[in-house]
Scaffold this active site. Structure first.
Site, PDB file in Angstrom:
ATOM      1  CG  ASP A 175      -6.677   7.100  11.133  1.00 18.85           C
ATOM      2  OD1 ASP A 175      -7.054   6.755  12.277  1.00 18.85           O
ATOM      3  OD2 ASP A 175      -6.234   6.299  10.295  1.00 18.85           O
ATOM      4  CG  MET A 183      -6.859   2.433  -0.038  1.00 18.38           C
ATOM      5  SD  MET A 183      -7.871   3.915  -0.345  1.00 18.38           S
ATOM      6  CE  MET A 183      -6.869   5.169   0.474  1.00 18.38           C
ATOM      7  N   GLY A 197      -2.533  -2.102   3.578  1.00 18.63           N
ATOM      8  CA  GLY A 197      -3.699  -1.336   3.995  1.00 18.63           C
ATOM      9  C   GLY A 197      -4.921  -1.838   3.270  1.00 18.63           C
ATOM     10  N   GLY A 228       4.293  -2.864   4.365  1.00 15.84           N
ATOM     11  CA  GLY A 228       3.010  -2.652   5.018  1.00 15.84           C
ATOM     12  C   GLY A 228       1.847  -2.874   4.072  1.00 15.84           C
ATOM     13  CB  VAL A 251       3.612   0.742   2.164  1.00 12.48           C
ATOM     14  CG1 VAL A 251       4.849   1.635   2.210  1.00 12.48           C
ATOM     15  CG2 VAL A 251       2.347   1.576   2.352  1.00 12.48           C
TER      16      VAL A 251
END
Length: 659
Positions: A133, A23, A21, A19, A26
């Site tokens: 979130d 910043m 993101g 994954g 993963v």
């Protein structure tokens, strides 16, 4: 290190990327020491140069490390790569996330996931963490299909640097974003309640309650559009959804636990209708739009939001309420400044560090001075006064700096206990205003720390005991006006109806005549024995019927031997035996209850009356109060200064019936 190179981390073998993101990246990795697969979240090099992004990454690690819960994804290790990039390792959850599953119409599975998420959020909220979130992609599943809440990257902790949590900037996924968060306002735990409501709608129907083609339009729908209606087969969920998705935070469930209780009640009422049902599949018109569904706020959206706010702000904000948790009605009425929200102002934040100012010697969080002040004020007995110089105000300031600080939590418990002691003591002394204020403050403090109500239930029981003792004293004095004022002035305590009725019955049974001198006279002033006075012994069976009707608590009566259990009236003798282990207050309460029940006057006998009747296997019998406050008493007509508040194994009850 280039963007395509894999990080080098001692003890881990990187397998692949799972994954990306804004910043971090993963990776799926294998931890060599344990031979297990883990997820490694590694900060991107370009984000490392961004102070805010780096601080958010570290904030996420600290936040998750504090939240050890079965339905929150935890952290195994925190460290740095060979190139100095921050990382942390987490359990690898191979079963994907909620957005990849179709639960449409499966009410039981939907409810199970909601219960898990609400339990996780309640745990976080109690510790001062707001997720901000909550969305389908952040609900992951482990190998046992257990749902887990993940990604606390923008979580809000009390006391955070405001630059990290972006007050005034809408952060989060707009598809699940509450109106106040979309406006960039401060949020509390009710923002997560709203997001859970969106998640519930999505799971039940297979689509989002609001759909739009871009993040700004999606946010505006949350602010402006009415809550949509569920299909008829799911109409029993509508009230639950409506309260969760209320535009105003004050109209939503006040806590995750309250929402969880509402879910349980919903399932109970639905009964057989809570099974799987057929729900129409989303159409092209209402199907989720992926870019808007998963998007967060981008910088360009802020300028558009400002323009849009001019267009609809007057309408959308008209009549809006404060976004802070509402104070209880009792606290709002209290006269002390803190009860009206006039406690110490929030400490001023340093614009460079984001930390609050404190006295010299305070710790890095700016909280030390407040904690030290509160400690000293507690020792000096300055709990609620003087203004701005008491433990309550100092604790309030500490909460605003960092509610999750260990010393803040410890101090919160101590202030709560001090309030409980103050309430009990004040009620016993007849200071009803002080008792009410202490109780209201305790309720506010328990709500602020996310209590489940059990501490307030115990406090209410303590105050009920103090109320009973105060009423006993007034009954002994035959002060009917005082007794009536006492009950009228303690309705705020909220006793259950049977208990309240029992107290009212005791007052109603009091004789209107003033007490005779014998009720408070010392032994030397005891009246001469009446000829043929009807003195009767109260049996354990008699007393048991009194307790069954009034729910009176047992008096302290020592222990059965050195290592035995606590002794009370229920463990001594049999039903026909004289009742023992009862206090002077118990005897007076029993006499008042019996007088009300039999419509006849019963009282404790005088010393002379007892001497004339002194034939019993029990060596002592409750008689006169030895002082005006009945703090000591006499038994068997002798000057035995026994403690009025406890029972004795050789002291029972005898009563005189008049007329």
């Amino acid at each position: 290190m280039s963007s395509i190179e894999q990080p080098q981390i001692d003890g881990y073998r990187i397998l692949r990327v799972v994954g990306h993101g804004g910043m971090s990246t993963v990776y799926l990795a294998e931890q060599a020491s344990l031979g297990r697969k883990v997820a490694l979240k590694v900060m991107l090099p370009e984000a490392l140069a961004d102070e805010v992004s780096r601080a958010r990454f570290e904030n996420e690690a600290r936040t998750i490390a504090r939240l050890q819960h079965p339905h929150i994804v935890g952290i195994h290790e925190v460290g740095r790569t060979a190139d100095g990039l921050p990382f942390y390792s987490m359990p690898y959850l191979p079963r994907g996330h909620l957005a990849q599953r179709n639960l449409r119409g499966d009410q039981q599975k939907v409810a199970a996931i909601l219960r898990a998420m609400l339990a996780a959020l309640d745990f976080a909220h109690v510790r001062g963490v707001v997720h901000r979130d909550v969305k389908a992609e952040n609900v992951l599943f482990d190998e046992n299909e257990r749902p887990m809440l993940a990604d606390f990257g923008i979580a809000l902790r009390r006391g955070n640097n405001p630059r990290l949590t972006s007050t005034g900037l809408a952060v989060g996924s707009t598809a699940y974003m509450p109106p106040e968060q979309a406006r960039g306002r401060e949020v509390d735990r009710r923002a997560d309640i709203y997001s859970i409501g969106v998640l519930a709608w999505e799971m039940l129907t297979g689509r989002l309650p609001f759909n739009a083609g871009d993040a700004l339009s999606m946010a505006l729908k949350h602010v402006q559009d009415p809550i949509p209606r569920l299909p008829p087969v799911l109409r029993h969920w509508q009230g639950f959804i409506d309260k969760s998705l209320s535009k105003q935070p004050a109209d939503r469930y006040a806590s995750a636990q309250e929402m969880l209780d509402a879910l349980d009640e919903l399932e109970r009422r639905a009964g057989r209708n809570f099974g799987p049902v057929e729900v129409p599949a989303p159409t092209d018109d209402d199907a989720p739009v992926q870019p808007a569904r998963r998007a967060g706020w981008k910088p360009w959206a802020l300028a558009l939001a400002a323009v849009a706010a001019l267009a609809f702000g007057a309408h959308a904000l008209r009549g809006s309420r404060t976004d802070t948790l509402p104070a209880s009605e009792d606290v709002a009425r209290a006269q002390a400044p803190a009860a009206r929200g006039e406690a110490l102002p929030a400490p001023a934040a340093d614009p460079q560090t984001g930390l609050s100012e404190a006295a010299p010697g305070a710790d890095a969080s700016g909280i030390g001075a407040y904690l030290a002040n509160a400690e000293q004020q507690l020792r000096e007995g300055h709990l609620l006064a003087p203004a701005n110089g008491n433990a309550w105000d100092s604790l309030d300031a500490a909460w605003r700096v960092d509610a999750t600080h260990p010393q803040t939590q410890m101090l919160t418990a101590r202030v709560f206990d001090a309030l409980a002691d103050l309430g009990e003591r004040s009620l016993g002394d007849g200071d009803l205003d002080a008792a009410r204020t202490a109780f209201a403050r305790a309720r506010e403090l328990d709500a602020r720390r996310g209590g489940d109500g059990s501490a307030i239930a115990l406090l209410r029981k303590r105050l009920d005991g103090a109320l009973g003792k105060r009423l006993d004293m007034l009954v002994a004095r035959q002060d009917r006006a005082g007794a009536e004022a006492l009950l009228a002035g303690t309705r705020w305590l909220g006793l259950e109806a049977p208990r309240s009725a029992a107290l009212q019955a005791r007052v109603a049974g009091m004789a209107k005549a003033k007490a005779t001198a014998t009720t408070s006279a010392p032994a030397s002033a005891a009246p001469v024995a009446k000829a043929g006075a009807d003195v009767r012994t109260v049996s354990r069976g008699d007393y048991a019927r009194f307790v069954a009707e009034t729910s009176r608590a047992s008096a302290e009566c020592g222990r059965n031997g050195l290592f035995g259990g606590k002794r009370d009236w229920k463990t001594a003798g049999n039903e026909g035996s004289p009742v023992v282990c009862v206090s002077a207050a118990d005897a007076q309460a029993y006499a008042a209850w019996l007088s009300s029940r039999d419509k006849r006057r019963y009282r404790l006998p005088s010393a002379g009356e007892l001497r004339a009747q002194a034939t019993s296997p029990v060596s002592g019998w409750l008689t006169l109060c030895a002082d005006a406050g009945c703090r000591k008493r006499m038994a068997s007509g002798k000057a035995r200064a026994l403690e009025a508040g406890r029972g004795y194994a050789d002291v029972g009850i005898r009563l005189v019936r008049e007329g």
